[in-house]
Design an enzyme around this catalytic site. Structure first.
Site, mmCIF file in Angstrom:
data_model
loop_
_atom_site.group_PDB
_atom_site.id
_atom_site.type_symbol
_atom_site.label_atom_id
_atom_site.label_comp_id
_atom_site.label_asym_id
_atom_site.label_seq_id
_atom_site.Cartn_x
_atom_site.Cartn_y
_atom_site.Cartn_z
ATOM 1 C CG HIS A 66 -2.109 0.907 1.025
ATOM 2 N ND1 HIS A 66 -2.064 2.249 1.285
ATOM 3 C CD2 HIS A 66 -3.347 0.648 0.539
ATOM 4 C CE1 HIS A 66 -3.239 2.781 0.983
ATOM 5 N NE2 HIS A 66 -4.032 1.832 0.520
ATOM 6 C CG ASP B 49 -8.654 -4.452 -3.173
ATOM 7 O OD1 ASP B 49 -9.798 -4.234 -2.734
ATOM 8 O OD2 ASP B 49 -8.018 -3.643 -3.852
HETATM 9 N N1 ACO Z 1 3.854 -7.562 -4.776
HETATM 10 C C1 ACO Z 1 5.203 -7.633 -4.864
HETATM 11 N N2 ACO Z 1 6.013 -6.566 -4.656
HETATM 12 C C2 ACO Z 1 5.428 -5.390 -4.337
HETATM 13 C C3 ACO Z 1 4.035 -5.257 -4.210
HETATM 14 C C4 ACO Z 1 3.253 -6.393 -4.464
HETATM 15 N N3 ACO Z 1 1.932 -6.310 -4.386
HETATM 16 N N4 ACO Z 1 3.751 -3.985 -3.861
HETATM 17 C C5 ACO Z 1 4.919 -3.355 -3.773
HETATM 18 N N5 ACO Z 1 5.921 -4.199 -4.060
HETATM 19 C C6 ACO Z 1 7.337 -3.887 -4.037
HETATM 20 C C7 ACO Z 1 7.742 -3.223 -5.356
HETATM 21 O O1 ACO Z 1 8.165 -4.155 -6.333
HETATM 22 C C8 ACO Z 1 8.859 -2.336 -4.912
HETATM 23 O O2 ACO Z 1 10.017 -3.118 -4.704
HETATM 24 P P1 ACO Z 1 11.433 -2.603 -5.198
HETATM 25 O O3 ACO Z 1 11.661 -1.335 -4.422
HETATM 26 O O4 ACO Z 1 12.333 -3.735 -4.878
HETATM 27 O O5 ACO Z 1 11.270 -2.342 -6.675
HETATM 28 C C9 ACO Z 1 8.423 -1.865 -3.517
HETATM 29 O O6 ACO Z 1 7.553 -2.890 -3.037
HETATM 30 C C10 ACO Z 1 7.687 -0.524 -3.524
HETATM 31 O O7 ACO Z 1 6.630 -0.597 -4.486
HETATM 32 P P2 ACO Z 1 5.982 0.669 -5.172
HETATM 33 O O8 ACO Z 1 5.267 0.230 -6.407
HETATM 34 O O9 ACO Z 1 6.982 1.765 -5.313
HETATM 35 O O10 ACO Z 1 4.947 1.114 -4.076
HETATM 36 P P3 ACO Z 1 3.788 2.153 -4.357
HETATM 37 O O11 ACO Z 1 3.545 2.873 -3.109
HETATM 38 O O12 ACO Z 1 4.060 2.963 -5.563
HETATM 39 O O13 ACO Z 1 2.572 1.185 -4.750
HETATM 40 C C11 ACO Z 1 0.755 -0.222 -4.658
HETATM 41 C C12 ACO Z 1 1.540 0.852 -3.922
HETATM 42 C C13 ACO Z 1 0.385 0.281 -6.061
HETATM 43 C C14 ACO Z 1 -0.548 -0.506 -3.903
HETATM 44 C C15 ACO Z 1 1.612 -1.492 -4.744
HETATM 45 O O14 ACO Z 1 1.871 -1.989 -3.462
HETATM 46 C C16 ACO Z 1 0.967 -2.569 -5.603
HETATM 47 O O15 ACO Z 1 1.157 -2.565 -6.829
HETATM 48 N N6 ACO Z 1 0.193 -3.491 -4.977
HETATM 49 C C17 ACO Z 1 -0.556 -4.463 -5.733
HETATM 50 C C18 ACO Z 1 -1.841 -3.847 -6.247
HETATM 51 C C19 ACO Z 1 -2.887 -3.707 -5.166
HETATM 52 O O16 ACO Z 1 -3.093 -4.595 -4.367
HETATM 53 N N7 ACO Z 1 -3.578 -2.567 -5.191
HETATM 54 C C20 ACO Z 1 -4.684 -2.305 -4.264
HETATM 55 C C21 ACO Z 1 -4.286 -1.198 -3.343
HETATM 56 S S1 ACO Z 1 -5.595 -0.883 -2.174
HETATM 57 C C22 ACO Z 1 -6.830 -0.164 -3.091
HETATM 58 O O17 ACO Z 1 -6.595 0.568 -3.983
HETATM 59 C C23 ACO Z 1 -8.238 -0.500 -2.864
#
Ligand code: ACO
Length: 378
Positions: free
Chosen positions: A265, A316
């Site tokens: 998140h 989710d």
């Molecule tokens: N699975 C695996 N790795 C992840 C995940 C994930 N779900 N989420 C973050 N990471 C990792 C990234 O690869 C990154 O690693 P790195 O630094 O080694 O490259 C690190 O964690 C940071 O990730 P970011 O994408 O920079 O985090 P950001 O704050 O931009 O993204 C987000 C947040 C979009 C929710 C992200 O965690 C994600 O893509 N999650 C999956 C999608 C999801 O579940 N969305 C629902 C959110 S809640 C809602 O909207 C209702």
């Protein structure tokens, strides 16, 4: 193409930027707390109904008994959708994406609302009520039509959540199922400056109408990095297939840098409080049905992703196995999030229209320097 890597002043994804004041929702990402109007989400999930929360989000206070009855009655009275819209739903292509259909239907709904272009405070409240009342009817009608069945008219005597389940299946849901959906709607109702609320506010900040703003919200929540994760989680569980396959599948996928939907998140870095509540609800609901497969797989996947990446599940993740236990098909997971989030979007849109300044950020130009237009023939 611009990567934007080291551009001075650039904040990728607007992370940490405060885009508006709000009195609706407080999100404490460090301590994993979420409050609507000062009330903790756990207390609301335990004691309130979705209708109470709609009132709270719109008015800043919980309703009295009379106010609750008035709002519930008003929602119940306005559940029916225009016949022309039902006819249009019948013309949508079979297999159309459920959120694409909802996006189209909400845009169309505005055409039949004589007040749709008004951004007068009182008119906005009336439209917000209609949108909140009618979204579940659209979602249920579209689903039934997609399944080759006739839509079921809403019932006035059922609560918001129970009526939705009734319109989907034609059967009155058990109290337990209706309450599980009711609490899910509470948990999804509002979430501060998430991407879809921001998109809705940006549209409203141009003084475009509320249907346009909500359509922008629907278009944005559809994406898999936002509400779209709600369906993607179930698709991942289906892809993994068995509890035994979770460990080998997940470790290999994480090593290959796969992003697991339903984890991580932008704001909650120590866990999403809604996921804790939903996990308990999914546990309870799957004990009731006796079909524990998706829940057991979710618990196992949670264990591996946390162990390998220290990522917590978000809202989710456990809602996928909960909704499956309620007999809801996975393609409705995101539409259900939307019928909850309409409460928060409309509350935020009331705020935005009442204290508006157009959103107009800047971009840092990283393209070619000014250059002469080439002469023809050269
Ligand atoms: N699975 C695996 N790795 C992840 C995940 C994930 N779900 N989420 C973050 N990471 C990792 C990234 O690869 C990154 O690693 P790195 O630094 O080694 O490259 C690190 O964690 C940071 O990730 P970011 O994408 O920079 O985090 P950001 O704050 O931009 O993204 C987000 C947040 C979009 C929710 C992200 O965690 C994600 O893509 N999650 C999956 C999608 C999801 O579940 N969305 C629902 C959110 S809640 C809602 O909207 C209702």
């Amino acid at each position: 193409m611009a990567s934007g890597g080291d551009v001075p002043g650039l904040i990728r994804g607007l992370e940490g930027i405060i885009a508006a004041p709000t009195a609706i929702c407080e999100l404490d990402g460090i301590n994993g707390r979420l409050l609507y109007g000062g009330y903790d989400i756990a207390d609301l999930a335990e004691h309130a109904t979705f209708e109470d929360v709609v009132y709270l989000l719109w008015n800043g206070e919980l309703p009295t008994a009379d106010q609750r009855a008035a709002l519930s009655g008003s929602l119940a009275d306005q559940r029916a959708i225009p016949d022309q819209l039902v006819q249009s739903l019948r013309l949508y292509p079979r297999g159309a994406n459920s959120m694409a259909a909802l996006r189209a239907a909400i845009a169309q709904l505005g055409l039949y609302d004589a007040e749709s272009e008004s951004i007068d405070t009182v008119a906005l409240r009336r439209i917000g009520m209609r949108l909140t009342a009618q979204l579940p009817t659209i979602v249920a009608a579209n689903q039934r039509i997609q399944e080759g069945r006739d839509p079921i008219s809403p019932r006035r005597d059922l609560g918001h959540a129970a009526n939705f389940l009734y319109m989907l299946s034609g059967r009155e849901p058990s109290e337990g199922d209706a309450r599980a959906l009711d609490v899910s709607l509470i948990l999804y109702a509002e979430h501060e400056m998430n991407a879809s609320s921001f998109a809705a506010r940006v549209a409203a900040s141009t003084l475009s109408d509320i249907y346009s703003a909500v359509t922008a919200g629907v278009a944005t929540i559809k994406g898999p990095l936002h509400g779209g994760a709600g369906e993607a989680v179930m698709r991942t569980l289906e892809e993994i297939g068995t509890v035994e396959n979770v460990e080998p599948f997940a470790t290999a996928a994480l090593a290959a840098k796969r992003r697991f939907m339903g984890f991580g998140h932008r704001v909650y870095k120590n866990g999403d409080p809604r996921a804790v509540i939903l996990r308990a609800m999914a546990d309870e609901a799957t004990q009731r049905t006796g079909d524990r497969k998706w829940f057991d797989m979710s618990v196992a996947l949670h264990g591996v992703v946390y162990r390998e990446k220290k990522l917590h599940p978000n809202v989710d993740f456990y809602s996928a196995s909960l909704f499956a236990a309620l007999g809801i098909p996975a393609e409705l997971n995101v539409p259900i999030i939307t019928i909850a989030r309409i409460a928060g979007w409309t509350a935020q849109l009331f705020e935005q229209y009442a204290d508006n300044r157009i959103f107009r950020p800047r971009a840092a130009y990283v393209g070619p320097a000014p250059r002469a237009f080439p002469r023809r023939g050269q």
